[in-house]
Design a protein around this motif. Sequence first.
Motif, PDB file in Angstrom:
ATOM      1  N   GLN A  61       0.802  -1.216   0.000  1.00  4.23           N
ATOM      2  CA  GLN A  61       0.000   0.000   0.000  1.00  4.23           C
ATOM      3  C   GLN A  61       0.841   1.275   0.000  1.00  4.23           C
ATOM      4  O   GLN A  61       0.354   2.335  -0.378  1.00  4.23           O
ATOM      5  CB  GLN A  61      -0.944   0.005   1.206  1.00  4.23           C
ATOM      6  CG  GLN A  61      -1.975  -1.116   1.115  1.00  4.23           C
ATOM      7  CD  GLN A  61      -2.956  -1.096   2.272  1.00  4.23           C
ATOM      8  OE1 GLN A  61      -2.686  -1.644   3.327  1.00  4.23           O
ATOM      9  NE2 GLN A  61      -4.098  -0.463   2.089  1.00  4.23           N
ATOM     10  N   HIS A 162       1.256  -9.061   4.572  1.00  2.00           N
ATOM     11  CA  HIS A 162       0.065  -8.217   4.426  1.00  2.00           C
ATOM     12  C   HIS A 162      -0.367  -8.316   2.959  1.00  2.00           C
ATOM     13  O   HIS A 162      -0.362  -7.344   2.223  1.00  2.00           O
ATOM     14  CB  HIS A 162       0.367  -6.782   4.857  1.00  2.00           C
ATOM     15  CG  HIS A 162      -0.837  -5.964   5.212  1.00  2.00           C
ATOM     16  ND1 HIS A 162      -0.969  -5.287   6.420  1.00  2.00           N
ATOM     17  CD2 HIS A 162      -1.973  -5.702   4.530  1.00  2.00           C
ATOM     18  CE1 HIS A 162      -2.127  -4.632   6.445  1.00  2.00           C
ATOM     19  NE2 HIS A 162      -2.759  -4.859   5.306  1.00  2.00           N
ATOM     20  N   MET A 207      -4.998 -10.012   8.797  1.00  2.00           N
ATOM     21  CA  MET A 207      -6.365 -10.374   8.404  1.00  2.00           C
ATOM     22  C   MET A 207      -6.446 -11.647   7.579  1.00  2.00           C
ATOM     23  O   MET A 207      -6.853 -11.627   6.408  1.00  2.00           O
ATOM     24  CB  MET A 207      -7.003  -9.223   7.625  1.00  2.00           C
ATOM     25  CG  MET A 207      -7.106  -7.953   8.436  1.00  2.00           C
ATOM     26  SD  MET A 207      -7.847  -6.606   7.504  1.00  2.00           S
ATOM     27  CE  MET A 207      -9.583  -6.956   7.672  1.00  2.00           C
ATOM     28  N   HIS A 333      -7.740  -5.874  14.609  1.00  4.02           N
ATOM     29  CA  HIS A 333      -8.209  -4.569  14.132  1.00  4.02           C
ATOM     30  C   HIS A 333      -9.680  -4.400  14.493  1.00  4.02           C
ATOM     31  O   HIS A 333     -10.414  -5.380  14.618  1.00  4.02           O
ATOM     32  CB  HIS A 333      -8.178  -4.440  12.616  1.00  4.02           C
ATOM     33  CG  HIS A 333      -6.977  -4.964  11.905  1.00  4.02           C
ATOM     34  ND1 HIS A 333      -5.762  -5.184  12.497  1.00  4.02           N
ATOM     35  CD2 HIS A 333      -6.814  -5.274  10.585  1.00  4.02           C
ATOM     36  CE1 HIS A 333      -4.904  -5.609  11.566  1.00  4.02           C
ATOM     37  NE2 HIS A 333      -5.523  -5.685  10.416  1.00  4.02           N
ATOM     38  N   ILE A 358     -15.441  -5.563   2.786  1.00  2.00           N
ATOM     39  CA  ILE A 358     -14.676  -6.582   2.082  1.00  2.00           C
ATOM     40  C   ILE A 358     -15.170  -7.964   2.491  1.00  2.00           C
ATOM     41  O   ILE A 358     -14.421  -8.899   2.579  1.00  2.00           O
ATOM     42  CB  ILE A 358     -13.181  -6.429   2.373  1.00  2.00           C
ATOM     43  CG1 ILE A 358     -12.908  -6.437   3.865  1.00  2.00           C
ATOM     44  CG2 ILE A 358     -12.652  -5.152   1.780  1.00  2.00           C
ATOM     45  CD1 ILE A 358     -11.440  -6.511   4.200  1.00  2.00           C
ATOM     46  N   GLU A 469      -5.516   1.890  -1.486  1.00  2.00           N
ATOM     47  CA  GLU A 469      -6.511   1.168  -0.703  1.00  2.00           C
ATOM     48  C   GLU A 469      -7.063  -0.023  -1.516  1.00  2.00           C
ATOM     49  O   GLU A 469      -8.216  -0.070  -1.897  1.00  2.00           O
ATOM     50  CB  GLU A 469      -7.606   2.138  -0.236  1.00  2.00           C
ATOM     51  CG  GLU A 469      -8.739   1.546   0.587  1.00  2.00           C
ATOM     52  CD  GLU A 469      -8.312   0.637   1.736  1.00  2.00           C
ATOM     53  OE1 GLU A 469      -7.235   0.840   2.321  1.00  2.00           O
ATOM     54  OE2 GLU A 469      -9.081  -0.290   2.029  1.00  2.00           O
ATOM     55  N   TRP A 470      -6.196  -0.964  -1.810  1.00  3.15           N
ATOM     56  CA  TRP A 470      -6.564  -2.222  -2.463  1.00  3.15           C
ATOM     57  C   TRP A 470      -7.443  -1.997  -3.691  1.00  3.15           C
ATOM     58  O   TRP A 470      -7.117  -1.136  -4.498  1.00  3.15           O
ATOM     59  CB  TRP A 470      -7.197  -3.168  -1.424  1.00  3.15           C
ATOM     60  CG  TRP A 470      -6.309  -3.326  -0.209  1.00  3.15           C
ATOM     61  CD1 TRP A 470      -6.597  -2.954   1.073  1.00  3.15           C
ATOM     62  CD2 TRP A 470      -4.968  -3.865  -0.154  1.00  3.15           C
ATOM     63  NE1 TRP A 470      -5.530  -3.238   1.917  1.00  3.15           N
ATOM     64  CE2 TRP A 470      -4.523  -3.792   1.190  1.00  3.15           C
ATOM     65  CE3 TRP A 470      -4.103  -4.410  -1.101  1.00  3.15           C
ATOM     66  CZ2 TRP A 470      -3.259  -4.233   1.591  1.00  3.15           C
ATOM     67  CZ3 TRP A 470      -2.842  -4.852  -0.701  1.00  3.15           C
ATOM     68  CH2 TRP A 470      -2.442  -4.768   0.622  1.00  3.15           C
TER      69      TRP A 470
HETATM   70  C1  FCB Z   1      -7.780  -3.269   6.571  1.00  5.96           C
HETATM   71  C2  FCB Z   1      -6.456  -3.627   5.935  1.00  5.96           C
HETATM   72  C3  FCB Z   1      -5.619  -2.425   5.614  1.00  5.96           C
HETATM   73  C4  FCB Z   1      -6.444  -1.280   5.070  1.00  5.96           C
HETATM   74  C5  FCB Z   1      -7.603  -0.990   5.980  1.00  5.96           C
HETATM   75  C6  FCB Z   1      -8.462   0.184   5.534  1.00  5.96           C
HETATM   76  O1  FCB Z   1      -8.720  -4.209   6.247  1.00  5.96           O
HETATM   77  O2  FCB Z   1      -5.692  -4.457   6.777  1.00  5.96           O
HETATM   78  O3  FCB Z   1      -4.618  -2.831   4.737  1.00  5.96           O
HETATM   79  O4  FCB Z   1      -6.853  -1.541   3.793  1.00  5.96           O
HETATM   80  O5  FCB Z   1      -8.405  -2.127   6.064  1.00  5.96           O
END
Ligand code: FCB
Length: 510
Positions: A61, A162, A207, A333, A358, A469-470
Motif C-alpha cells: 500500500q 500483508h 487479516m 483490528h 470486504i 486502498e486495495w
Molecule cells: C484493513 C487492511 C488495511 C487497510 C484498511 C483500511 O482491512 O488491513 O490494509 O486496507 O483495512
Amino acid sequence: MDRRQFLGNSLAAASGAFLSDRGFAGVTSPNSIPGTVPSGEIAHARFPEGFLWGMATASYQVEGAWNLDGKGESIWDRFAHTVGKVKGGATGDIACDQYHRYKEDIAILQRLNQKSYRFSISWPRIQPAGTGAVNQKGLDHYSRMVDTVLESGIRPFCTLYHWDLPQALEDRGGWPNRDLAGYFADYAGILAQHLGDRITVWAPFNMPWSFTYLGYGVGVFPPGRSRYTDFLKAAHTVNLAQGEAFRAIKAASSHATVGSAYGMAPAYPKTNSDADRAAADRYHAMNNVYFLETAIHGRYPKAFVGETPYQTMGFRPGDDKVMQVPLDWIGFHYYTRRIVSDTSASTSAKGGSFGTEIEDTAGGRDPYTRFSSVMPTEGPLTDAGLEKWPRGIYDLVMRISREYNHPVIEITESGCSYLDTPYAEDQEHVPDTRRIDFFREELAELARAITDGARVRAFHAWSLLDNFEWADGYSQRYGLTYVDFRNQKRTIKDSGLWYGRVATANRLDV
Ligand code: FCB
C-alpha cells in the motif's frame, strides 16, 4: 464485485427501519446521533503510562518500487496490472514511494510522538520466487528502515504478510497448496535471523480470513479465485503456516514475541432468537477467531452448521499440534460492527444475505456456515461507507479478554476514510474534524475497556499515510497524513496533530 459494490448491496439490505426495535442502539447523545459517546466520557478517559501509541502501514500500500532492486512480482502487482481489477486502473507501482522516502515518513512518526510503527515486509522483496535464494538488497532495505525506526525511539512492529504473496507461489497453487506453510516458515526464519536482533514484535498474518476468503472464496482480491472449498483449504494452510512461523521465529531469535493482526468485528444477533444468536456465534468463530482458536487451543472453532469439514479442508492427523502455539499477545483490528442472522431455513437463491465492505457475497449461501452478516447504517457513515460505531471496540475487546483468559492485546489497526483535502488558501492545513471525532469516541471506549480490566497495551491508527486502498485504488484516504500523489508531498492532517498530542498526554481532551 468489488468492495464498494459489496457495500452497495449491504446498504440496500440495511436500509429502512429494521434496526430500530432491536435494543442495541448503544450510547445515544443528547443530539441523538446513534452511537455517539458522551463528551463527559471523552473528557475523563485516561490511558496508562507507557501505553504504546502507534500507526500502521502495509508494504504494497505504501512502498512502490514494485520491480526495483531484485524484488519479485507479487499477486497484487499482477492483479493491479490486470485491466478492470482496481478502481481507476490504479496500481501500487509507486504508491507513497515509501521505499525511497521512509526516513521522511519515520520523521513524521517521531514528530507525532509515536511509540510503535506497524509495517509489513514484502515477501517477494526478500525471496523473489517465494522459496530459496534471498535477495540481499531487499533485506538491506528493511534493515536500514528498522534502524531508522529504532533511532527515532519507536518500536518496530513487523507484519510478515500483508497480502503480497510472491506470484511464483500462486503459480504453484497459492494458499490452498499446503506446501506454502513450510515456505512461509522458511521466510519467517530468514526475517527473524536477519532482523531479530532488533525486531521483537512479530505478527505472521494480516487479516487471514480476509485474504483467504476474498482471494480464494469469492475472487475480488488476488488471485481472483472463487471456490468456497479453496477458501477452506487456503485458511487451513494459513493456520498451519501461522504455527510453523511462530516456531521458526522463536528458533531464530530469542527476543522474539509473536502475536497476530486479525481482522475482527463484533457480531450482534439480528433478533433474540436462538437461531440468530447461534448464527452470530458462527460469525464470531469464522470471521474473528478462526485463526486464534486454532493457535491457542489447537482446534477449529464451531463456525459450521454441523461437523467441521476436515476432509474438504485437507486436515491431516497431527495438524492440531502444528497449529497450536502460545501466542505471546493477541493483536486485532476494529473498523465496524455486524448484525448477523441465521439463513439455514432460507430457500431464496440469495439466501437473503448480503455482504459488506470486504466481506461475504456468499455469506449464508455456502452450505457450511449459513449466516448472513450485514453492516448496519444506524450510526454515521465514513466516506468509505462504513458505519462509525465506537462502542464496538469495547464489546470486542471485552469479549476476546473474556474468552481467551485476559491476554495482552494490541489494537493493530483502526481508522476511517474521509476525503478532506488541504485548504486551498492554506496548503499546510487539512481540517479533518470527522476523523478526530471518530478516534476520540472510539478511544474513549477503548479506555473504558482498559478501566474494566482489559490488558490493552497498544493502539495503531490506520494509517500513517493516505495510500493505495486495495481494489479501491486511491479513491479512499485513511491517512492521518495527507499525500498528494502528484508530487508525493506529505501534509500532516489536523487528526495527525491531534493524535500526536494524545500520544504525549495519554488523554483525549487535548
Ligand atoms: C484493513 C487492511 C488495511 C487497510 C484498511 C483500511 O482491512 O488491513 O490494509 O486496507 O483495512
